[in-house]
Structure formats: structure tokens, C-alpha cells
Design an enzyme around this catalytic site. Structure first.
Site, mmCIF file in Angstrom:
data_model
loop_
_atom_site.group_PDB
_atom_site.id
_atom_site.type_symbol
_atom_site.label_atom_id
_atom_site.label_comp_id
_atom_site.label_asym_id
_atom_site.label_seq_id
_atom_site.Cartn_x
_atom_site.Cartn_y
_atom_site.Cartn_z
ATOM 1 C CB CYS A 145 -6.267 -2.542 7.400
ATOM 2 S SG CYS A 145 -4.767 -1.564 7.402
ATOM 3 N NE ARG A 154 -9.233 -5.991 2.958
ATOM 4 C CZ ARG A 154 -10.176 -5.207 2.419
ATOM 5 N NH1 ARG A 154 -11.108 -5.755 1.661
ATOM 6 N NH2 ARG A 154 -10.192 -3.923 2.617
ATOM 7 C CD1 TRP A 182 0.032 -3.937 3.644
ATOM 8 C CD2 TRP A 182 -0.268 -1.729 3.489
ATOM 9 N NE1 TRP A 182 0.800 -3.485 2.606
ATOM 10 C CE2 TRP A 182 0.649 -2.140 2.485
ATOM 11 C CE3 TRP A 182 -0.602 -0.377 3.586
ATOM 12 C CZ2 TRP A 182 1.217 -1.239 1.595
ATOM 13 C CZ3 TRP A 182 -0.033 0.515 2.696
ATOM 14 C CH2 TRP A 182 0.857 0.081 1.710
ATOM 15 C CG ASN A 240 -9.507 -1.266 7.641
ATOM 16 O OD1 ASN A 240 -8.758 -1.728 8.494
ATOM 17 N ND2 ASN A 240 -10.303 -2.018 6.899
ATOM 18 N N GLY A 241 -7.689 2.851 7.176
ATOM 19 C CA GLY A 241 -7.624 4.203 6.649
ATOM 20 C C GLY A 241 -6.484 4.997 7.254
ATOM 21 C CD GLU A 266 -1.277 -6.465 -15.552
ATOM 22 O OE1 GLU A 266 -1.687 -7.284 -14.696
ATOM 23 O OE2 GLU A 266 -1.153 -5.231 -15.318
ATOM 24 C CE LYS A 323 -0.713 -9.203 -12.316
ATOM 25 N NZ LYS A 323 -0.608 -7.808 -12.410
ATOM 26 C CD GLU A 347 1.590 -6.805 -9.008
ATOM 27 O OE1 GLU A 347 0.782 -6.048 -8.457
ATOM 28 O OE2 GLU A 347 1.250 -7.642 -9.859
ATOM 29 C CG HIS A 373 14.623 6.737 -28.606
ATOM 30 N ND1 HIS A 373 15.223 7.778 -29.287
ATOM 31 C CD2 HIS A 373 13.796 6.144 -29.504
ATOM 32 C CE1 HIS A 373 14.764 7.827 -30.513
ATOM 33 N NE2 HIS A 373 13.886 6.850 -30.684
ATOM 34 C CE LYS A 426 -7.044 -8.962 -5.661
ATOM 35 N NZ LYS A 426 -6.325 -9.261 -6.914
#
Length: 609
Positions: free
Chosen positions: A2, A27, A74, A98-99, A481, A485, A488, A504, A604
Site C-alpha cells: 500500500c 508497489r 493492496w 499501511n500494515g 529465479e 520470473k 510472476e 525423482h 513490490k
């Protein structure tokens, strides 16, 4: 996550607030709103979706005023809709937050019992109602905020206005960032310097537990006991130009191509002709590192993958034991801390909630010291660490991290070299590793030249629903990574495995519809990897292999694609091989038409648990 912007000024603040929210769009958010005090009333507009949608509603019926607050949300408590969007209003009070307030449910029930009627599902509205009650009982706005925050459990950054006190905004923070922008005849609050750089580069970074009151004339900070405290005014190094997209289609593409410069900046004045320069980790850093007998690396997401690469480096070159953990897991278990262990926190923003909490928890556990590797000099992680190394990536707007990752690898490479040198790595080997690291910016530049080939390759992924990434040794975290990507930003399900684990379990997934991406540096594990690739070919899987120029490969086999890369040496190969995987994810997402810079459901800077 947020975003907060607030202002007390001589001019109309709504355009400033909206511009600040746009600067925070990277963000991640799902709704936006603003509230302005005008003629003793609170005027508010909120909308689900992008800031531009809220802005359009405001412009249809503007309400100018000199005091206001604004927010991008958010969703945590309650679905994304207008009713749950901030600011929230209770009587004479409006608030943005925020939070997460962990005890909001019990507070909400107490307020309901006293007759308060809620209009949203959020925890934030509880704070507004509590402050309104305190003001109704005779307290001023600042005193009411101070009284209420003592009873809140969890994390918060808030900005509050009251129609009874025009020209005044009160903010408070605990567990979430908040800073003050210092202007001439105006002051601001923001959750990020980026929100305020358009109006001022002079910032006050609030400490944990601070409460601040801003008016046009001044900003005054108070501790939780209500007494004034001094906080330094700093000049931010951020520039408005740094967050422009320029000629690139997306911020992510721009940031991928900024990596040679960002890595060079990270190494500048830290790596010389004879090796790592003295005390690049801070005053007394070399003395502390000389005492290290083990390392614990704590991080989240992409930063966690960087830490995994560093484990291979430090154990191979410095012969020190390294544990790498996800911060959200580490902080809730009793980790064994051997004597002489260094705690390393890696965070792009320096405000990642789990990483910051883990570092604070480390104080209790008896570590030798703490080291922060971060991109934001004024962040909480940096300010609270014993040692620090800034990554100098510059602003990263795209939610999917790119240059933050490669600059973290550069910083961790410096740490690995310093620890290795102090533990007797021979001169020739040390000189070779330093030379490889010096050459890293150029190697990344050469890897970027693969973009035209990768654009063609990306077309093969358009109809796909799944993908598998493989790597061995230090390339396994690179595979992780790469898969992150892709998932995402293209929304293709992707997984990564050590190539030796293929038989396996994951091999059961391989068929003609499953592309398998492998990174193949030249080294002692190459023949093992080639055997794994044959297992994929034998089952009809489509192979995409990124191979070092020096690696002997058979060329394009049936149903396969081979792209050659000059990795520049085994030490820096993880950073170099990362780049084509970033480009692959980017161009697949572009072709699939997703929101590359702001992928759905993601943020973000993750400042809540």
C-alpha cells in the site's frame, strides 16, 4: 505494498496527492482514494482499480484544499472495492493506513458494543473509530493518535486528518515505513521517498514508534511517550528522472537493460586492482568479518535466491558453513546459532516485514553481528544493521525484480571474496575471481545482445500452461529465479529443480507440451547436466538450453533450442545466466498480453506478513 501520501500546504494538494500515488503505483495495489479538508468538511473520492480511475472521478467534481491524505490499497482485510478503499472516515476523522492490525477483531467488537456502525471490512476503519472516540472525549488530534496507537497490535503506518483541525496531518509508524517531506511553507508524509521527490528532496525518516505532526510551517516528531524528539533532515539521492521509462516499452525492460550500469556502480570504489577494498561494509567491517565462523542469510523471494547463490560461493571459496532461510520461516522457529555466526539480511526495499522482523529477532539470538545488503540507504534494515552494503541499483519500478537481483549478487560476491581472502584463499585464485567480478558488467552487456533470439523463442511459450527449469550447483538458484520470473509476469505455472532431481519425480510431467529450460555453464557438472537433458529428449520434451560458449554441446537436437552465452567464468556465471531468463520471462509476458510491470495480486514492497 500500500502507498501513503499526505500534505499540509498553501496550495491545492489534490493534484500533488494524485501525482504521489502515481509514483507509488509500482508497489502494487487494487484501489485508490483521497480525502481533502475544505471549509470544515472532509471531501473524499475512492475507486476500485487504478489511480487514473479515481482521478477521473475527482476531476469530474474537484474539491480543492490545502490539507489532504491519499492512498493506494493492496487488499488484506476485505475484497477490493470502493467501500474497503482508503481513506476511511469516522465522524470528524479520516485516515489512511499501511500494515495489518492484528487485534482489530476484538477492537471492532468493543466498538460495535459501544454503538459504532462499520461501513467496511477493513482493520483500518477500527483505528479511525478509536481516534474519533478520543477526540469526542476532548483530546486533540495528535493526543488522540498517541492514545490509540498504544493499544494497537501489529504493523502500521498511518496518516490522519480531522475536520476540527484544518491545516494539520498526524502520522505514526510501527513496523511499516513512513517519512516526512520538508518543503518551504509546506510539509508532506509518504510511505516512500518516490512519492515525494516531485515536491522535495529533503526527508525525515521516522524511527520505529514515532508520531509526527505536520502543518504548513513545521514538522514535529514525538516519541510514544508524547515527548518531542529530534530526527535528522536528509537529502534524498533519488531523482525524478530516475523513475522515467524513457524509450522502453515497460519499466521491467528498462531495468533489465540497466543492469550493466547498476552492477558497475555496485562494484565501483569497492573492488580495486588488488581485490576488495578496505571496510567496504562499514567502519570496522573487516575486523568483524575476520571473526566470522559461519553465516546465516535471511531473505524473501528473489533476495532469497541471491542468498542461495552466495551459499555456494562462501562455502566453496571461504570454507565457512552457510545457512539460507526464508525470513517468514526463520522468525518463528528457534534457530541454532553457533558461536561467531554473522547474520546477513538481504532486502531490495529494506522494509520487507518478515526480513526486518527476523533481523530484530536476531538480536536476541546471539549473533556475532548483522549485515544488511539493500538498495535503500535510509531504510529500516540498513539503519538497524551493524554493517551494510548498498547495492546501488537505483529505483526499481517493475514488481518482478531484475537489477535488484544482479546487484545483490554483486554485493554478495564482494562478501564472499572478503571472507575467502581472510581465510587464506591463495593469491592466484583470489586474483582470478576478482578479475571475473570486474568483468561482470561487460558479460551482462553481452548477454543482453541475445534479446532478438529470445523474442523468437518466447513465441513457443504463448500456448503453454507449464514450464520446468533445471540447473546444477550455483545455477539451481538461477533456475529458481527464472521460474519465478516466468510465473510472476506471464502467469504460466513454472517450477525449478536441481537437474539431478529430475528422475525423482518431475520427469513424470515431461511431455511434448512441457518446455524445459536449462542453464548449462562450463564446469565439472556439465556432463551430468547433459545426461539429464537426454532424459528430457527421450520423453519428447522441448528443451531450451542456455549454454556457455566454452561448454561442449551437441547443438540443436530434435525438439530443442540452444542459445550460446559468454558466461565470463564459473564465479560470475549465475549473474550472467540470470539475464536471458529475465528476457525470456519478459517477452513471454508481452506476447501473452499481461500487465508486465504490475502483475496481478503482487506488490513490490511487502511490508505486511
Amino acid at each position: 505494498m500500500c502507498g501513503i501520501v499526505a500534505a499540509a500546504a498553501q496550495r491545492d494538494v489534490a493534484p500533488l496527492l494524485i501525482a504521489g500515488l502515481k509514483a507509488l503505483e509500482y508497489r502494487g495495489y487494487d484501489s485508490a482514494g483521497l480525502a481533502v479538508l475544505q471549509d470544515g468538511e472532509i471531501h473524499r473520492v475512492r475507486a476500485k482499480g487504478k489511480v487514473r480511475e479515481m482521478e477521473a472521478e475527482y476531476l469530474a467534481a474537484p474539491f480543492p484544499g490545502g490539507t489532504g491524505i491519499a492512498h493506494t490499497r493492496w487488499a488484506t482485510h476485505g475484497v477490493p472495492n470502493e467501500a474497503n478503499a482508503h481513506p476511511h472516515v469516522a465522524g470528524r476523522v479520516a485516515i489512511v493506513h499501511n500494515g495489518i492490525i492484528e487485534n482489530y477483531a476484538s477492537l471492532r467488537e468493543e466498538l460495535k458494543a459501544r454503538g459504532h456502525v462499520f461501513t467496511s471490512e477493513t482493520d483500518t476503519e477500527v483505528i479511525a473509530a478509536l481516534i474519533e472516540e478520543r477526540i469526542a472525549g476532548g483530546l486533540g488530534l495528535r493526543e488522540a493518535v498517541l492514545a490509540v496507537v498504544h493499544g494497537l497490535e501489529g504493523a502500521y503506518a498511518i496518516a490522519v486528518v480531522s475536520r476540527d483541525e484544518p491545516g494539520r496531518v498526524v502520522g505514526a509508524r510501527r513496523g511499516a515505513p513512513l517519512l516526512v517531506g520538508v518543503g518551504i511553507g509546506e510539509h508532506f508524509l509518504g510511505s516512500d521517498a518516490q512519492a515525494l521527490i516531485q515536491v522535495t528532496n529533503r526527508m525525515i525518516y521516522l524511527d520505529e514508534g514515532d508520531v509526527v505532526e505536520i502543518t504548513r510551517e513545521r514538522a514535529q516528531v514525538f516519541g510514544l511517550d508524547g515527548r518531542p524528539v529530534e530526527r535528522a533532515v536528509r537529502e534524498s539521492e533519488l531523482s525524478a528522472d530516475a523513475v522515467e521509462r524513457g524509450e522502453y516499452r515497460h519499466y521491467m525492460q528498462k531495468e533489465i537493460f540497466e543492469q550493466p550500469r547498476a552492477v558497475a556502480d555496485t562494484l565501483e570504489s569497492r573492488l580495486g586492482a588488488n581485490g576488495v577494498l578496505p571496510n567496504v561494509f562499514g567502519v570496522g567491517g573487516d575486523e568483524l568479518l575476520a571473526k566470522v565462523r559461519g553465516v546465516h542469510i535471511i531473505a524473501c523471494g528473489t533476495s532469497y535466491h541471491a542468498g542461495m547463490v552466495a551459499k555456494y560461493w562462501i562455502e566453496e571459496y571461504a570454507h565457512l558453513p552457510v545457512a539460507v532461510e526464508v525470513a517468514s520461516e526463520y522468525r518463528y522457529r528457534e534457530a541454532v546459532v553457533p558461536e561467531g555466526t554473522l547474520f546477513v539480511a538481504i532486502s531490495q526495499s529494506g522494509e520487507t516485514a518478515d526480513t526486518l522482523a527476523a533481523m530484530r529477532e536476531s538480536r536476541r539470538r546471539g549473533y556475532l553481528g548483522t549485515l544488511a545488503i539493500c538498495n535503500v540507504p535510509e531504510s529500516s534494515v540498513v539503519r538497524e544493521a551493524d554493517l551494510k552494503l548498498m547495492t546501488r541499483a537505483g529505483p526499481e519500478i517493475g514488481v518482478a525484480s531484475t537489477k535488484a537481483f544482479t546487484t545483490q549478487l554483486a554485493a554478495l560476491a564482494l562478501l564472499s571474496l572478503q571472507l575467502a581472502r581472510q581465510r587464506g584463499l591463495d593469491d592466484a585464485r583470489y586474483a582470478d575471481l576478482c578479475a571475473q567480478l570486474q568483468a561482470l558488467p561487460g558479460a551482462i552487456e553481452r548477454a543482453l545482445a541475445l534479446e532478438p533470439q529470445i523474442v523468437e523463442l518466447a513465441e513457443h511459450f504463448i500456448p503453454r500452461h507449464h514450464a520446468l527449469f533445471l540447473g546444477r550447483g550455483a545455477q539451481f538458484p538461477v533456475a529458481l529465479e527464472g521460474s519465478l520470473k516466468l510465473k510472476e509476469i506471464s502467469y504460466i505455472h513454472a517450477e525449478a529443480y536441481p537437474a539431478g532431481e529430475l528422475k525423482h519425480g518431475p520427469l513424470a510431467l515431461v511431455d511434448e507440451d512441457m518446455p524445459v529450460v536449462a542453464v548449462a555453464p562450463n564446469g565439472p557438472l556439465l556432463d551430468k547436466l547433459k545426461s539429464n537433458l537426454q532424459e528430457v529428449r527421450a520423453r519428447g520434451g522441448e528443451l531450451i538450453v542456455f549454454a556457455d560458449n566454452a561448454a561442449p554441446m551437441d547443438g540443436n537436437a530434435a525438439r530443442g533450442h540452444l542459445l550460446r552465452i559468454d558466461a565470463g567464468g564459473e564465479f560470475i556465471a549465475p549473474a550472467v545466466f540470470t539475464v536471458p531468463l529475465q528476457l525470456l520471462a519478459y517477452h513471454v509476458a508481452v506476447l501473452r498480453g499481461t500487465d508486465v510491470d504490475q502483475p496481478r495480486n503482487l506488490a513490490k514492497s511487502v511490508t505486511v506478513e
